[in-house]
Write a protein that holds these residues in place. Sequence first.
Motif, PDB file in Angstrom:
ATOM      1  N   GLU A 115      37.235  29.274  33.327  1.00  0.00           N
ATOM      2  CA  GLU A 115      38.039  29.299  31.987  1.00  0.00           C
ATOM      3  C   GLU A 115      37.779  30.779  31.441  1.00  0.00           C
ATOM      4  OE1 GLU A 115      35.642  27.959  28.694  1.00  0.00           O
ATOM      5  OE2 GLU A 115      36.731  25.543  29.062  1.00  0.00           O
ATOM      6  N   ASN A 116      38.786  31.263  31.185  1.00  0.00           N
ATOM      7  CA  ASN A 116      38.568  32.826  31.646  1.00  0.00           C
ATOM      8  C   ASN A 116      38.769  33.781  29.343  1.00  0.00           C
ATOM      9  OD1 ASN A 116      39.212  35.696  30.722  1.00  0.00           O
ATOM     10  ND2 ASN A 116      41.196  35.516  31.170  1.00  0.00           N
ATOM     11  N   ALA A 117      37.029  33.556  29.380  1.00  0.00           N
ATOM     12  CA  ALA A 117      36.111  33.780  27.876  1.00  0.00           C
ATOM     13  C   ALA A 117      36.436  35.411  27.302  1.00  0.00           C
ATOM     14  CB  ALA A 117      34.758  33.798  28.117  1.00  0.00           C
ATOM     15  N   GLY A 118      37.262  36.192  28.368  1.00  0.00           N
ATOM     16  CA  GLY A 118      37.102  37.484  28.205  1.00  0.00           C
ATOM     17  C   GLY A 118      38.895  38.020  27.313  1.00  0.00           C
ATOM     18  N   SER A 119      38.742  39.262  27.251  1.00  0.00           N
ATOM     19  CA  SER A 119      39.952  39.478  26.701  1.00  0.00           C
ATOM     20  C   SER A 119      40.579  40.147  27.546  1.00  0.00           C
ATOM     21  CB  SER A 119      40.352  40.879  25.865  1.00  0.00           C
ATOM     22  OG  SER A 119      39.589  41.660  26.596  1.00  0.00           O
ATOM     23  N   THR A 120      40.917  40.136  28.587  1.00  0.00           N
ATOM     24  CA  THR A 120      42.117  39.974  29.975  1.00  0.00           C
ATOM     25  C   THR A 120      42.697  39.553  30.614  1.00  0.00           C
ATOM     26  OG1 THR A 120      40.621  41.491  31.353  1.00  0.00           O
ATOM     27  CG2 THR A 120      41.909  42.882  29.814  1.00  0.00           C
ATOM     28  N   PRO A 121      44.148  39.289  31.388  1.00  0.00           N
ATOM     29  CA  PRO A 121      44.512  38.636  31.733  1.00  0.00           C
ATOM     30  C   PRO A 121      43.550  38.728  33.210  1.00  0.00           C
ATOM     31  CG  PRO A 121      46.043  38.718  31.013  1.00  0.00           C
ATOM     32  CD  PRO A 121      44.903  39.577  31.085  1.00  0.00           C
TER      33      PRO A 121
END
Length: 467
Positions: free
Chosen positions: A56-62
């Motif tokens: 999962e991408n829990a950050g703000s950037t791709p």
Amino acid sequence: MEAPIRARDTLALALFSLLFFICRSSPLNNLLISNAERRIDLSSHIVKAYLTLKVENAGSTPASEILLAFPLAQAGHLATVEALASKGKRKKTTLVRLEVKPTELPDAPNDAIYFTIYLANPLNSGESTTFEVLYMLTRSLEPFPAEIGQSESQLVIYRDSALILSPYHIKQQTTFIKTPSPKVESFTRVEPTNRAGTEIKYGPYEDRPPYSVSPILVHFENNSPFAVVEELVREVEISHWGNLQVTEKYTLVHAGARHKGVFSRVDYQSRPSSTGVSSFRYLLARLPPRVHSVYYRDEIGNISSSHLRADSRKSELEIEPRYPLLGGWKATFVIGYGLPLQDFLFESTDDRRYLNFTFGCPLLETVVDKLTIKVVLPEGSKDPSAVVPFPVEQHLETKYSYLDVVGRTVVVLEKKNVVPMHNSHFQVYYIFKPIFMLAEPLMLASAFFLFFVACVAYLHIDLSIRK
């Protein structure tokens, strides 16, 4: 005095905040693994591990890259790493191969090696993806005891971690270890741990921080032959007269527990199920279809204990060593065969010819410490180049054969730690003009012509001293 100290403290706090922000915004902290499942297959001497990760991408950037970590102890044993991503939904799901490359992290722990998986599409913020990783380890099973008698079973030790080594936070993970038989002497327990038959289950473990490890040891019975080819040299000689000649030179060793004591051939043949159970009784080589002129010999001469089964789709050569191979014993032999050229040589759109052949070792379930493939091109070939689907060492040599003038160009490919997964096709491109095919026939014709001219001249010349 207090003003400079206060200014220095303020500057240090600002730098710390900046470093903290950079670390928090790095891709390593943006990603997390919500679920991880690892299945380790110990049924043969080649360790196969299947890893399923939901990221999962829990950050703000791709994110377009994902890191894989392996213990430093496995660095020299890691033979191959492949990654596949699922694409589509339900019945229309297909697997897409992802690019995997080794990488270095200067600020990462020193006891780990890393590989980068490049995603086909960037993983946007809040999205998740699932992909599978397959990696193989060689020489990772340690015989214990190191020496056994002819009637004893082979016991080995496998060392790993109950927790998956990862630079990311893992919410939930489970590891399954499959042994070849239920005969397990001992194994490390890291609760929760369960064992049922030939399977040991570690986990599930929840909320493990990055780089978490928990060493485990499994001591079990494994009587599969530890077939290791210390060195294999495959020479593929191209003849544009319609034949492809392949010569393979093997140095084979049984890398399992060393044999101790005397060897009794009577017991070996009369009680095959209870004596020498981990020895080599025969080897199976999978050759290309339409093979012909097959031979199997060693330094003494031809070995007649071989059986060839060939048809239009495949060819299998079953060979028996001249003597049984027990732990620590070696054997050297040569396998040669011919193939029709039209099945492997083609012409590309840019008027170049290319050979399409199989990399790797024809013997099944075999590890090759060092593999060398030599592709001998016809004399007069120019601009050779090789295309291999994985990193190999390449260089050129020159070989002289019958009636050669300038020699034949040889493309040499070398790779270490080769496993059956490396049995994929590679191509060797080169430029060859058909006029060079007339060189050897013209040389032979010219030699015979000069010989007959010399004979005629000798018969017509009077060398006597009488008049």
